[in-house]
Design a protein around this motif. Structure first.
Motif, PDB file in Angstrom:
ATOM      1  N   LEU A   1      23.673  -2.304  19.098  1.00 24.69           N
ATOM      2  CA  LEU A   1      24.974  -2.720  19.615  1.00 24.69           C
ATOM      3  C   LEU A   1      25.447  -3.922  18.800  1.00 24.69           C
ATOM      4  CD1 LEU A   1      26.743  -1.937  22.008  1.00 24.69           C
ATOM      5  CD2 LEU A   1      25.511  -3.630  23.376  1.00 24.69           C
ATOM      6  N   ILE A   2      26.627  -3.815  18.203  1.00 27.42           N
ATOM      7  CA  ILE A   2      27.167  -4.967  17.465  1.00 27.42           C
ATOM      8  C   ILE A   2      28.000  -5.817  18.426  1.00 27.42           C
ATOM      9  CG2 ILE A   2      28.665  -5.721  15.591  1.00 27.42           C
ATOM     10  CD1 ILE A   2      28.019  -3.097  14.162  1.00 27.42           C
ATOM     11  N   ASP A   3      28.924  -5.177  19.112  1.00 29.70           N
ATOM     12  CA  ASP A   3      29.682  -5.837  20.177  1.00 29.70           C
ATOM     13  C   ASP A   3      30.126  -4.737  21.136  1.00 29.70           C
ATOM     14  OD1 ASP A   3      31.934  -4.629  18.968  1.00 29.70           O
ATOM     15  OD2 ASP A   3      32.267  -6.371  17.690  1.00 29.70           O
ATOM     16  N   ASP A   4      31.015  -5.041  22.057  1.00 26.89           N
ATOM     17  CA  ASP A   4      31.304  -4.000  23.057  1.00 26.89           C
ATOM     18  C   ASP A   4      32.152  -2.860  22.494  1.00 26.89           C
ATOM     19  OD1 ASP A   4      33.600  -5.394  22.850  1.00 26.89           O
ATOM     20  OD2 ASP A   4      33.726  -6.007  24.959  1.00 26.89           O
ATOM     21  N   ARG A   5      32.537  -2.976  21.247  1.00 32.87           N
ATOM     22  CA  ARG A   5      33.381  -1.967  20.616  1.00 32.87           C
ATOM     23  C   ARG A   5      32.643  -1.145  19.559  1.00 32.87           C
ATOM     24  NH1 ARG A   5      37.144  -2.105  16.860  1.00 32.87           N
ATOM     25  NH2 ARG A   5      36.241  -3.980  15.978  1.00 32.87           N
ATOM     26  N   ARG A   6      31.603  -1.734  18.977  1.00 36.59           N
ATOM     27  CA  ARG A   6      30.975  -1.106  17.800  1.00 36.59           C
ATOM     28  C   ARG A   6      29.459  -1.005  17.916  1.00 36.59           C
ATOM     29  NH1 ARG A   6      32.445  -4.984  13.158  1.00 36.59           N
ATOM     30  NH2 ARG A   6      31.759  -6.412  14.799  1.00 36.59           N
ATOM     31  N   VAL A   7      28.910   0.082  17.337  1.00 39.54           N
ATOM     32  CA  VAL A   7      27.459   0.191  17.169  1.00 39.54           C
ATOM     33  C   VAL A   7      27.147   0.394  15.690  1.00 39.54           C
ATOM     34  CG1 VAL A   7      27.045   1.175  19.474  1.00 39.54           C
ATOM     35  CG2 VAL A   7      27.373   2.705  17.523  1.00 39.54           C
ATOM     36  N   LEU A   8      25.912   0.049  15.323  1.00 38.57           N
ATOM     37  CA  LEU A   8      25.406   0.280  13.970  1.00 38.57           C
ATOM     38  C   LEU A   8      24.293   1.305  14.064  1.00 38.57           C
ATOM     39  CD1 LEU A   8      24.651  -0.434  10.956  1.00 38.57           C
ATOM     40  CD2 LEU A   8      23.207  -2.243  11.920  1.00 38.57           C
ATOM     41  N   ARG A   9      24.393   2.370  13.269  1.00 38.72           N
ATOM     42  CA  ARG A   9      23.301   3.341  13.186  1.00 38.72           C
ATOM     43  C   ARG A   9      22.689   3.180  11.801  1.00 38.72           C
ATOM     44  NH1 ARG A   9      22.815   8.702  11.689  1.00 38.72           N
ATOM     45  NH2 ARG A   9      21.406   9.980  12.908  1.00 38.72           N
ATOM     46  N   ARG A  10      21.384   2.899  11.770  1.00 38.52           N
ATOM     47  CA  ARG A  10      20.734   2.561  10.505  1.00 38.52           C
ATOM     48  C   ARG A  10      19.519   3.447  10.285  1.00 38.52           C
ATOM     49  NH1 ARG A  10      19.678  -3.565   9.730  1.00 38.52           N
ATOM     50  NH2 ARG A  10      21.665  -3.429   8.627  1.00 38.52           N
ATOM     51  N   TYR A  11      19.473   4.140   9.137  1.00 40.20           N
ATOM     52  CA  TYR A  11      18.289   4.937   8.800  1.00 40.20           C
ATOM     53  C   TYR A  11      17.139   4.017   8.454  1.00 40.20           C
ATOM     54  CZ  TYR A  11      21.005   9.199   8.760  1.00 40.20           C
ATOM     55  OH  TYR A  11      21.774  10.260   9.139  1.00 40.20           O
ATOM     56  N   ARG A  12      15.977   4.323   9.020  1.00 43.29           N
ATOM     57  CA  ARG A  12      14.811   3.474   8.768  1.00 43.29           C
ATOM     58  C   ARG A  12      14.194   3.731   7.397  1.00 43.29           C
ATOM     59  NH1 ARG A  12      13.819   4.205  14.126  1.00 43.29           N
ATOM     60  NH2 ARG A  12      12.683   6.134  13.779  1.00 43.29           N
ATOM     61  N   ASN A  13      14.230   5.002   6.953  1.00 38.39           N
ATOM     62  CA  ASN A  13      13.512   5.347   5.719  1.00 38.39           C
ATOM     63  C   ASN A  13      14.453   5.720   4.590  1.00 38.39           C
ATOM     64  OD1 ASN A  13      11.063   5.095   7.237  1.00 38.39           O
ATOM     65  ND2 ASN A  13      11.557   7.087   8.131  1.00 38.39           N
ATOM     66  N   GLY A  14      15.500   4.969   4.439  1.00 27.68           N
ATOM     67  CA  GLY A  14      16.442   5.237   3.358  1.00 27.68           C
ATOM     68  C   GLY A  14      17.390   6.367   3.718  1.00 27.68           C
ATOM     69  N   GLY A  15      18.194   6.789   2.761  1.00 29.10           N
ATOM     70  CA  GLY A  15      19.210   7.806   3.023  1.00 29.10           C
ATOM     71  C   GLY A  15      20.580   7.187   2.838  1.00 29.10           C
ATOM     72  N   ASP A  16      21.560   8.054   2.731  1.00 23.99           N
ATOM     73  CA  ASP A  16      22.915   7.586   2.483  1.00 23.99           C
ATOM     74  C   ASP A  16      23.842   8.236   3.505  1.00 23.99           C
ATOM     75  OD1 ASP A  16      25.396   6.892   1.552  1.00 23.99           O
ATOM     76  OD2 ASP A  16      24.824   7.074  -0.558  1.00 23.99           O
ATOM     77  N   VAL A  17      24.605   7.427   4.194  1.00 23.50           N
ATOM     78  CA  VAL A  17      25.456   7.941   5.266  1.00 23.50           C
ATOM     79  C   VAL A  17      26.826   8.405   4.763  1.00 23.50           C
ATOM     80  CG1 VAL A  17      24.349   6.549   7.054  1.00 23.50           C
ATOM     81  CG2 VAL A  17      26.334   5.640   5.823  1.00 23.50           C
TER      82      VAL A  17
END
Ligand SMILES: Nc1ncnc2c1ncn2[C@@H]1O[C@H](COP(=O)(O)OP(=O)(O)O)[C@@H](O)[C@H]1O
Ligand SMILES: [Mg+2]
Length: 220
Positions: A17-33
């Motif tokens: 959770l970044i703030d009440d409007r945004r989330v961050l989804r992060r790959y743990r083992n690399g990759g490109d979104v």
């Protein structure tokens, strides 16, 4: 960005959770979104329900924070009827595959999600929203439907899985709604699933039984 709060941890991504409007989804083992962000922006621009993407860089996707909970959580909590869940899954497939493809070759290609199951649908105040577009690509619509069926069937045939029984009911209802078109590409869906590195050995062992459960629903 200061100390985002952990929200969820999946097989290969963490969501903060970044703030009440945004989330961050992060790959743990690399990759490109980049690729999934492009598909999300494309289908979103056509009115398909996805989280709005704010930023996509390397392993990190910053997107709209959705309210509500996943369809899986709602089913487990007994707050969503299995038949309603089947309607919703079939409806998301129908809507997604009705969109004009972005790349569009060959002619029958459609945007595919290829991981459309109850843990990737969030039931929000603006309706069901489809998340987790990591596997998105283009191809025959039936392949997407077949993948969903295989995923549900894998849970249904695993006798030790606590959700085996509801998954079987959901699969049946889903197959009733989507029909037998998926059978033509079931083999391709099984191959895709078998090659998914995220699959556990047990899950891989159940694949043949899962396929039999699906084909058994459409006697010749
Ligand atoms: N945009 C979002 N808003 C709120 N919660 C989210 C959002 N995206 C993901 N989540 C939460 O994070 C979980 C995992 O997200 P998902 O994209 O499915 O990643 P994975 O399955 O790879 O772990 C979801 O089940 C949901 O609880
Ligand atoms: Mg997911």
């Amino acid at each position: 960005m200061v100390d985002p709060v952990p929200l969820a941890s999946g097989r290969d991504a963490d969501v903060f959770l970044i703030d009440d409007r945004r989330v961050l989804r992060r790959y743990r083992n690399g990759g490109d979104v980049a690729a999934e962000a492009a598909v999300m922006a494309y289908v979103g621009s056509l009115g398909f329900p996805v989280p709005t993407v704010y930023e996509a860089r390397g392993t990190d996707l910053v997107m709209e924070r959705l309210d509500g909970r996943t369809m899986l959580a709602a089913l487990v909590a007994g707050e969503l009827d299995v038949l309603a869940a089947a309607d919703c899954l079939a409806g998301l497939h129908r809507r997604l595959h009705a969109l004009p493809p972005r790349l569009g070759a060959p002619d029958d290609a459609r945007v595919l999600h290829l991981d459309l199951h109850p843990d990737n649908v969030m039931l929000t105040s603006r309706g069901p929203v489809l998340i987790d577009w990591r596997n998105a690509t283009e191809g025959p619509a039936d392949l997407d439907v077949a993948l969903s069926a295989v995923i549900l069937a894998q849970v249904a045939v695993d006798g030790e899985h606590p959700l085996a029984a509801p998954a079987a009911t959901l699969l049946e209802a889903f197959l009733d709604r989507v029909g037998g078109g998926l059978l033509t590409v079931l083999g391709d869906a099984l191959t895709l699933r078998r090659n998914d590195p995220a699959l556990t050995t047990t899950e891989r062992e159940w694949l043949d039984a899962a396929a039999a459960l699906i084909t058994g629903r459409f006697p010749a």
